[in-house]
Design an enzyme around this catalytic site. Structure first.
Site: not given
Ligand code: CAA
Length: 258
Positions: A65, A109, A112, A132
């Site tokens: 998400a 998400g 999911e 999460e």
């Molecule tokens: N939401 C918004 N933006 C996101 C995102 C997310 N879930 N995941 C990545 N991005 C964005 C980053 O902020 C970044 O944007 P900027 O360049 O503007 O800073 C861009 O995508 C690239 O990401 P990274 O620089 O972090 O890329 P990376 O290769 O170093 O890492 C990753 C990749 C490990 C996937 C890392 O981006 C990450 O950990 N993302 C979050 C994953 C996460 O926590 N997901 C769960 C979300 S909560 C949820 O989903 C609730 C539910 O149950 C529905």
């Protein structure tokens, strides 16, 4: 119809939806979920589309998400918007088969959403996870429920409590995905699977899908009962007559969806 967050194409009998927010690793914003719902509505209504493929980029199916969109939400925002349920589960009520083709990250998400599809085909670079807990929250689109049913309690606890990622090989070994293929072969493999399914009788395909999904919603005896009644119903179709006649006459069946 033009979409801001997804790409949509039809290839033969297969409708393909590609999540397309590359700068955010396909984070599932409300706009993307709205687009996805509209594309599924259109493919569901299109008579020439018989199977739907949902995919992302080589780097990310979806990284979850959209954290930037939800960071400031209050409890009352989340409650009143029925956050996560609204729109997300459109894929679970789709009657045509939906295949998730997952490369790269399928996190939160994203994992999911893949689990809402009927099967997951993974590229060898796929990474699944429910991270999460690292954000001070928890899965909200079925992660604690579907993952537990698919991989069992111990591994679901491991994934949801540590927030670690599992690679494609582990996902295959624990039954989360049905096949793992080299990244370069993902699209071709998935399209071949989709075309194979598209060549069957559509109503029978839909009955099979409904019966398998019933296994996740009922007791074994209720599920067996549903399966038997649905099996009986196939004998009311022209396609059952055609399928069995073709076998006996040693020829390929020609299904008419009747
Ligand atoms: N939401 C918004 N933006 C996101 C995102 C997310 N879930 N995941 C990545 N991005 C964005 C980053 O902020 C970044 O944007 P900027 O360049 O503007 O800073 C861009 O995508 C690239 O990401 P990274 O620089 O972090 O890329 P990376 O290769 O170093 O890492 C990753 C990749 C490990 C996937 C890392 O981006 C990450 O950990 N993302 C979050 C994953 C996460 O926590 N997901 C769960 C979300 S909560 C949820 O989903 C609730 C539910 O149950 C529905």
């Amino acid at each position: 119809m033009a979409y801001d967050n997804i790409l949509v194409e039809t290839s033969g009998q297969v409708g393909v939806i590609t999540l397309n927010r590359p700068k955010a690793l396909n984070a599932l914003s409300s706009g993307l979920i709205r687009d996805l719902g509209a594309a599924l509505d259109a493919f569901e209504a299109a008579p020439d589309v018989r199977v739907i493929v949902l995919t992302g980029s080589d780097k990310a199916f979806a990284a979850g998400a959209d954290i930037k969109e939800m960071a400031e939400k209050t409890y009352m925002d989340a409650y009143l918007q029925n956050f996560i349920t609204q729109g997300w589960e459109r894929v679970t009520v789709c009657r045509k088969p939906v295949i998730a083709a997952v490369a790269g990250f399928a996190l939160g998400g994203g994992c999911e959403l893949a689990m809402m599809c009927d099967m997951i085909i993974a590229a060898d670079n796929a990474k699944f996870g429910q991270p999460e807990i690292n954000l001070g929250t928890m899965p909200g689109a079925g992660g604690t429920q579907r993952l537990t049913r698919f991989v069992g309690k111990s591994k679901a606890m491991d994934m949801c409590l540590t927030g670690r990622m599992m690679d494609a090989d582990e996902a295959w070994k624990c039954g989360l995905v049905s096949r793992v293929v080299p990244l370069d072969d993902l699209r071709e493999t998935v399209m071949r699977i989709a075309e194979t399914i598209a060549d069957k009788s559509l109503p029978i395909t839909m009955m099979v899908k409904e019966a398998v999904n019933t296994a996740y919603e009922t007791t074994l005896s209720q599920g067996i009962h549903f399966e038997r009644r649905t099996f009986h119903a196939t004998f009311a179709t022209d396609d059952q007559k055609e399928g069995m006649a073709a076998f006996i006459e040693k020829r390929q069946p020609s299904f008419t969806d009747r």
